[in-house]
Design an enzyme around this catalytic site. Sequence first.
Site, PDB file in Angstrom:
ATOM      1  N   GLU A  46     -21.377  30.942  40.828  1.00 53.81           N
ATOM      2  CA  GLU A  46     -19.949  31.113  40.813  1.00 53.81           C
ATOM      3  C   GLU A  46     -19.425  31.186  39.258  1.00 53.81           C
ATOM      4  O   GLU A  46     -19.851  30.412  38.554  1.00 53.81           O
ATOM      5  CB  GLU A  46     -19.218  29.933  41.523  1.00 53.81           C
ATOM      6  CG  GLU A  46     -18.239  29.898  41.783  1.00 53.81           C
ATOM      7  CD  GLU A  46     -17.699  28.670  42.424  1.00 53.81           C
ATOM      8  OE1 GLU A  46     -16.539  28.660  43.102  1.00 53.81           O
ATOM      9  OE2 GLU A  46     -18.318  27.559  42.865  1.00 53.81           O
ATOM     10  N   LYS A 115     -12.329  33.976  46.649  1.00 56.59           N
ATOM     11  CA  LYS A 115     -12.741  32.880  47.450  1.00 56.59           C
ATOM     12  C   LYS A 115     -11.742  32.410  48.376  1.00 56.59           C
ATOM     13  O   LYS A 115     -10.565  32.356  48.179  1.00 56.59           O
ATOM     14  CB  LYS A 115     -13.035  31.602  46.446  1.00 56.59           C
ATOM     15  CG  LYS A 115     -13.569  30.636  47.016  1.00 56.59           C
ATOM     16  CD  LYS A 115     -14.138  29.544  45.806  1.00 56.59           C
ATOM     17  CE  LYS A 115     -14.724  28.397  46.366  1.00 56.59           C
ATOM     18  NZ  LYS A 115     -15.168  27.346  45.212  1.00 56.59           N
ATOM     19  N   CYS A 176     -19.526  29.015  47.500  1.00 56.33           N
ATOM     20  CA  CYS A 176     -19.632  27.470  46.975  1.00 56.33           C
ATOM     21  C   CYS A 176     -18.928  26.551  48.176  1.00 56.33           C
ATOM     22  O   CYS A 176     -19.896  26.426  49.296  1.00 56.33           O
ATOM     23  CB  CYS A 176     -19.240  27.025  45.785  1.00 56.33           C
ATOM     24  SG  CYS A 176     -19.785  25.495  45.178  1.00 56.33           S
ATOM     25  N   SER A 356     -30.940  -3.095  23.220  1.00 59.38           N
ATOM     26  CA  SER A 356     -30.958  -4.374  23.349  1.00 59.38           C
ATOM     27  C   SER A 356     -31.786  -5.048  23.904  1.00 59.38           C
ATOM     28  O   SER A 356     -32.484  -6.267  23.806  1.00 59.38           O
ATOM     29  CB  SER A 356     -29.518  -4.926  24.124  1.00 59.38           C
ATOM     30  OG  SER A 356     -29.906  -4.366  25.511  1.00 59.38           O
TER      31      SER A 356
END
Length: 694
Positions: A46, A115, A176, A356
Amino acid sequence: MVRRVATFATCNLNQWAMDFKGNLERIKRSITLARQKGARYRVGPELEVPGYGCEDHFTELDTVEHSWECVRELIEEEYTKDMVIDVGLPVIHAGVRYNCRVFLLNRKVLLIRPKRYLANDGNYREGRYFSQWENPGVTEEFQLPSLIRAVTGQRVCPLGDAALLFNDTSVASETCEELFTPDAPHIRLALSGIEVISNGSGSHHQLRKLDKRLDLIMNATGKCGGVYLYANQRGCDGGRLYFDGCACVAVNGQMVAQGKQFCMEDVEVVSASVDLDEIVSLRCAVSSVRDQAAHCRGPEKIMVDFDLCAAEFRYISPPISTRFHAPEEEMVYGPACWLWDYLRRSGASGYLLPLSGGADSSSTAAIVGCMCQLVVEAITCGNELVEADARRVGQYGPGEIIDDPVELASRIFVTVYLGTVNSSEETRSRSERLAKQIGAWHLDVKIDTIVSAVSTFFATFTGKTPRFRVQGGTSAENLALQNIQARLRMVVSFLFAQLLPWVRGRDGFLLVLGSANVDEGLRGYLTKYDCSSADINPIGGISKQDIRRLLKWGAKNLGFGVLAEVEGATPTAELEPLADGQIAQTDEQDMGMTYEELSIFGRLRKIYRCGPVSMMRHLLHRWSETHSPAAIAEKVKHFFRCYAINRHKATTLTPAYHAENYSPDDNRFDHRQFLYNVRWPWQFDRVDELAKSE
């Protein structure tokens, strides 16, 4: 009768928002590879021309213009010769900007398909930039830009909801989000006789999400038959998301080709040869499909005088089993690939991590170590682009071989243990040994002198000397003394990141990695502008429970055995004085809740959309056998009180890899206020009423 066998190609492309030159080169490479595989149809992701993540750049006319310039180059350089090129770009028609698929063949624009359904939730804001096509089954004439007219000889082409009818088969597309909609276009397309459906997608990685996507793809052709071609981006295109590829081809509900989810390859082409007559056979064999298809009106058909099927014999691609990574692998491989993309594209010469020896920073270190392993693996497999990037970032000389991830880490990864008198020997030792296993260039730095200097500075001007709680100080004093240490660690980290390359006689700068997990970001269990403030954070979307799984997996599969010790240790910030040399402060004690409870609260708040009252109702059932109603009410109120007090910290959270659907990321994903009435008077009254009524 001659069987109709066609070879189709789809791809994973590592596109980068606004990198038109690089994006076009990757598109060209995918077309070349598809042609080598014998394909006569190629579909890409896309908005692959400008990159999916352009966001507000889509509102600039330049973005549309440059996209058409790239299309012109594809046409001029004969990339469309005897192959249908299905490419994604923004198109403006009649004053409206659309997210489109553009179909090209033999120097012609066959169709522009906008789309129909946009993604507008979670991480997606497509409606901010685009409008959806509101005329199903209808096309209009689109006046092509002059630069396209000059190379195609066309003045107009059809734009709208249509299918392409070739000499031997039919093709249509959805984009999509349309795959995920309840009334997905592929259903009507299949019933109207369309045999091949393509989907150029921009779908990001999220833990435990891939199986849903692949199930939808297989189901798209399982009920009605057909071929489904799925393309996707793969990589970091400039933001928090990692697009996770998995380009694939499904036929009649079975997977026949699948690309990789996580990979260092910028271009991966997946192809399959399909017997299209098997689609006809399946559709004719199911009476309900026949009956519904008989009265289904399909989209407009665009006639194309071209054969997609091969004249020569082709072996049919057999069904395969779908491949999924375990969640622990997803947590490591996704962020590792995201970090490599970010590093090589940022111009930095490496990463610096305040290590750490605790769970969060150790998991971040393990991800960087995995990144180095994946880079060396790709180079060993002959990936020249990865090698070129590694040589540049790692500053390798001519003839120097890159074949050892530990040696690579020593060049591009610096870890710093920023200890104080409140730090334990256990965490210092774990930090040093983990860095050695990974290969990081490690420093053990004591910051007590600058902590003392700041405290003395404050005392000089106020006449007051703050004390820890165990020394008789107030809560305000205790918190302030902890924050001095935390914030100075951030300052020292950025100082070292800027100057350590110079100290080591190397060029460039280092990016500082943060390591606050998603639960601590949600709860606000971090100091604003401490080591959670960094350039990027690979674990900011991963929960504490998943961090522990990551550590166990990494100890066994990455070769970093110290991670097992880290996983077994009690989480602590080590900001308060030790008691007889032992840790006196724990994270869960400080937070007033366990990490398991915090993950539950986070999912209910975001994924299940719960406020205090609905969360109380949910937990009354979930915890009925382990907690009293009054205890549940106190836990709910404590969480929302802490969340409200600390929500302002979410506005400054370091950009983090998106992995969880309950991320508190204020900038892109979780849009809420940051000034609350922390007493929640109306809501908490209802919570108390619920507790009393049980």
